[in-house]
Design an enzyme around this catalytic site. Structure first.
Site, short mmCIF file in Angstrom:
data_model
loop_
_atom_site.label_atom_id
_atom_site.label_comp_id
_atom_site.label_asym_id
_atom_site.label_seq_id
_atom_site.Cartn_x
_atom_site.Cartn_y
_atom_site.Cartn_z
CD GLU A 25 30.95 -18.88 -38.78
OE1 GLU A 25 31.40 -19.18 -37.77
OE2 GLU A 25 29.96 -19.92 -39.22
CG HIS A 26 34.82 -22.11 -36.54
ND1 HIS A 26 35.56 -22.65 -35.22
CD2 HIS A 26 33.50 -22.11 -36.90
CE1 HIS A 26 33.49 -22.49 -34.66
NE2 HIS A 26 32.87 -22.66 -35.21
CD GLU B 71 30.03 -24.54 -33.96
OE1 GLU B 71 31.31 -24.61 -34.04
OE2 GLU B 71 29.20 -24.08 -34.25
#
Lengths: 428, 455
Positions: free
Chosen positions: B71-72, B148
């Site tokens: 996704e990143h 994160e």
């Protein structure tokens, strides 16, 4: 989620949208009223704010403003807290609290149908004007508040936010946080007195948006504020004094260092506001396209969250740059961020950055006011801080008028290196 | 999206449409991609979302977190659009964009002035097929993801508890792995792993497009043909069910982390929604969660926090619309001077009270009022409307059944709620995770791999 910095306090960073007509009047009670009429949905949103934020906490009693706002619905008139919540839930209404440094108050969302609306507004009127602050409820919520403070004091994010506020606002109410001791000192009489002194119609701003007519809104605003206490006149807050540049390190075992860099920067209504807003977008407010994000996160992988914002208040609100990063690399990451900041203060945005910032802020105006809930936030802020009624209409022109030179000069005036304070929690 | 799974309250299940008109509109492209458009003309905004039915639950051991890492990487550019360029175009249109990964799905969105919608569709369709993954970009972004994880989990005691709870409750089912991935899996992830994931799952026949806003659905359908319609379908890998074997005894896990307040989460395995028309118990479980924690007058806060003063906080949650397995979760922090054991007993007692005495007519009526009010309020937010359709579709249902689901919730009886309270809360299917707060030793930085999970 790809970014955490959801509510980067761009607060009033939006937007005039043709067709939003803000009406303003002063109710017979003395309360200032801001109203947008819209009949698309059967919803009524109301926010009533007072100059009763934490900045008005008496010395030694930090937490009083917050606890007072929190306990308005802890009992009111003849109703106890359970009766209040049961009545709200029975009609599908939702009440929320506002507790900031300058303002405190209550929000209400209700169905605009006559029965539900009348019942919800009657409850709001009651909790604003006749809260009872029962002894037992106050004692319980004091204990919960103290437990929450003790818990927060173990969390690096909460510790760094508190230390930062204290460091940039030495000897000023903006820098004071509630402590176990200060909350421990509070009694129900303190809450009742704070309410009596601060929750007056003269200090009230009523914001209304939704499915009611102007005449109905006038009646609503008056009925919500006519029974409020007489209150004290608003005492001015002490002047904000700028701190001396310093770096404060706080030990903590966390895996990441939590870093804040900043200073008191700008008041609501300051003529430099738009230059700072546009500039900060390029520096660290514009999410993925900002310089900080590119240099710290995209190029070097130092942080998931890195940002800067300006948060104007009645007096000088903070400019802040912040991030979390693995503690072993905190020094390197902070150097990159500080270099970005210094470079920006010195050189300002490039012409391309400036144009991009203006495009986002101007063309994004519609998105920031495309719901009643979002518009209510603007109404309340325009009202509370006495911004021009034409704020939204003027926004595009004010943003468009900003120049790179204007940004440089505004940053030079408001973000001076000799006053920048750095707080690092979990520093090696 | 983790918290959403925790506390997926009843009201997050609003309706895709409160009308019987054609809105929303749906069309399937020839490559299998479905397009759902909900017109909402209140403001000149468009919400554009693409949802892939590939989330953390589709990962394999050793590759946890790859769905989220990819996704990143989706923001790093394509063969024709440079890295960061998509973000820049969205920002200059005045919009904002992001993406999120859950156990069940990965979704990408832009919220833009409606005039920018066709460009968003071109860009999103482009990165569905033409992502340019480089080893250098991957190495840098992987560091961001590890940061994160540190923020969300390593330094977040309740995040650690949640991770331990899932890892303990599930032995076989992939929900045992964290969405963000184990740190060691992240440390060993390669560019090729992300690329494989992309090739495997990012195909139009595994995706659906959602547009909500001030748009003309016919025009959106045409633009979808022109953009997404050109992406070729590919066969998807076989998805093994990986069903969790029946649990036959209580499981307990303790997490030690710097904190002041203890915390407890109790999770019972319960059925997920499979058949909107014929299932009954799932709706009763939704109402039970609502009675316990669905509104300001709900039982847990009223009884445990306000009346008994035994809890600092207390909550309940059930999300039955999932691809995998469902749990009913109670959680809370004991009040100062009270223990986790006391809170556990009190939480159990609240369930027992429903099992023994049922719920009142008033409580049931409140849940139904909340459903109606929630439906109206939801219409004030285009993003909320899009999220609701997206999440429901992600778990394999059609937005067309959403009104029916609401109807079913409103038809639940007090007897049905009592029946599920009796049936599903025995110890054999229970997992308990507890945070054991540790004093802060300022001289001792946490060990790099201190992920305190114990089975």
């Amino acid at each position: 989620m790809r970014i955490l910095l959801a509510a980067l306090v761009m607060a009033l960073s939006a937007a005039a949208h043709a067709g939003v007509k803000i009406e303003h009047w002063v109710a017979p009670s003395g309360a200032r009223v801001y109203f947008v009429e819209t009949h698309d949905l059967p919803i009524l949103d109301v926010e009533v704010d007072f100059s009763a934020g934490s900045a008005y906490d008496p010395p030694g009693k930090a937490g009083l403003a917050g606890l007072t706002a929190n306990l308005l619905d802890g009992g009111a008139g003849d109703l106890d807290e359970e009766a209040i919540s049961a009545r709200l839930v029975d009609i599908g209404a939702r009440m929320g609290g506002v507790a900031e440094s300058d303002r405190a108050g209550v929000t209400l969302r209700t169905l605009a149908w006559p029965k539900e609306r009348a019942a919800a507004l009657a409850l709001l009127q009651l909790v604003l004007a006749r809260p009872t602050f029962p002894e037992a409820v106050v004692a319980r919520e004091k204990a919960r508040s103290i437990a929450a403070i003790q818990e927060a004091d173990t969390r690096p994010d909460a510790i760094s936010a508190k230390r930062f506020a204290a460091a940039i606002y030495p000897d000023h109410p903006y820098g004071v946080s509630a402590t176990v001791e200060s909350v421990g000192r509070l009694g129900r009489d303190d809450l009742a007195a704070f309410h009596r002194d601060h929750y007056s119609a003269r200090r009230a701003v009523v914001s209304i948006i939704g499915d009611v007519s102007r005449a109905e809104a006038e009646r609503i605003a008056q009925s919500l504020t006519e029974a409020l206490p007489a209150g004290l006149p608003e005492a001015p807050l002490p002047d904000v004094k700028l701190p001396t540049a310093a770096t404060i390190k706080v030990a903590h075992p966390a895996a990441q260092s939590h870093i804040h860099v900043g200073l008191p920067a700008v008041r609501r209504g300051d003529p430099d506001y738009f230059a700072l807003l546009v500039g900060n977008y390029s520096l660290g407010g514009g999410g993925f396209v900002s310089r900080l994000m590119k240099e710290v996160r995209e190029k070097r992988g130092y942080a998931y969250s890195v940002y800067s914002y300006i948060a104007p208040r009645k007096l000088e609100g903070p400019f802040e740059m912040g991030m979390q990063t693995k503690r072993e690399q905190a020094g390197d990451a902070l150097k990159v961020a500080n270099d970005v900041l210094a470079g920006f203060i010195k050189g300002g945005p490039t012409e391309a950055e400036l144009a991009a910032a203006k495009k986002n802020l101007i063309d994004g105006l519609g998105l920031r006011i495309d719901s009643n809930a979002k518009l209510l936030g603007y109404l309340a802020t325009i009202g509370f801080f006495n911004l021009p009624l034409s704020y939204l209409d003027d926004f595009p022109a004010r943003v468009a008028a900003v120049t790179a030179k204007g940004v440089r000069e505004a940053f030079a005036r408001h973000v001076k290196a000799e006053h920048l304070v750095t707080v690092i929690v979990a520093a090696d | 999206m983790k918290r959403a799974l925790w506390f997926a309250a009843l009201l997050t299940a609003g309706s895709a449409s409160s009308s019987v008109s054609a809105n929303p509109y749906e069309k399937q492209l020839s490559n299998g991609m479905r397009v759902i458009v909900k017109e909402d003309h209140r403001a000149p905004t468009a919400v554009h979302m693409v949802w892939y039915r590939a989330g953390a639950m589709d990962e394999q051991d050793g590759y946890s977190g790859v769905a989220h890492v990819l996704e990143h990487m989706m923001f790093k550019g394509t063969s024709t659009v440079k890295g960061g360029e998509f973000n820049r175009i969205v920002a200059e249109a005045g919009g904002r964009d992001n993406a999120f990964t859950s156990l069940d799905y990965t979704a990408y969105f832009q919220i833009v002035p409606n005039t920018a919608l066709p460009r968003m569709m071109e860009l999103e369709a482009d990165r569905m097929a033409n992502l340019r993954l480089t080893a250098a970009d991957f190495a840098s972004e992987l560091k961001v993801v590890m940061e994160e994880r540190r923020t969300r989990t390593e330094d977040n005691p309740q995040g650690l508890v949640y991770e331990a709870l899932n890892a303990t409750a599930y032995r076989a089912h992939p929900y045992r792995r964290p969405i963000i991935g184990w740190m060691n899996d992240l440390e060993n992830m390669t560019w090729q792993d992300a690329h494989d994931w992309y090739r495997r799952w990012y195909v139009p026949n595994n995706a659906y497009l959602l547009v909500v806003g001030d748009v003309d659905h016919a025009r959106v359908f045409r633009d979808a043909e022109r953009t997404y319609g050109r992406v070729k379908a590919r066969a998807l890998p076989v998805r093994k069910p990986q069903k969790e074997p029946a649990q036959t005894g209580v499981k307990r896990v303790t997490v030690k982390a710097p904190a002041k307040l203890p915390y407890i989460a109790m999770a019972w395995k319960v059925p997920r929604l499979k058949d909107v028309e014929h299932d009954r118990e799932q709706y009763a479980l939704e109402v039970l969660a609502g009675v316990l924690d669905g509104n300001d007058a709900a039982r847990l806060s009223k009884s445990l926090v306000r009346s008994q003063k035994l809890a600092q906080s207390a909550g309940a949650g059930y999300d039955g619309t999932v691809r995998g397995e469902a749990m009913f979760i109670l959680d809370g922090q004991p009040a100062e001077g009270r223990t986790v054991a006391e809170l556990e007993a009190a939480l159990r007692a609240e369930l027992q009270r429903v099992a023994d005495e049922g719920i009142t007519a008033d409580e049931l009526a409140r849940i139904k009022t909340q459903v109606i009010a929630g439906e109206v309020y939801k219409r004030d937010s285009m993003m909320a409307q899009a999220m609701e359709i997206g999440r429901f579709e992600a778990s394999g249902f059609s937005w067309r059944d959403y009104d029916k689901l609401l109807e079913k919730i409103r038809a639940v009886t007090a007897e049905e709620v009592q029946a599920v309270a009796k049936k599903y809360f025995g110890d054999d299917t229970l997992t308990v995770a507890v945070l054991d707060p540790q004093p802060i030793d300022e001289s001792q930085p946490k060990k790099k791999s201190a992920v305190p999970v114990r089975h």
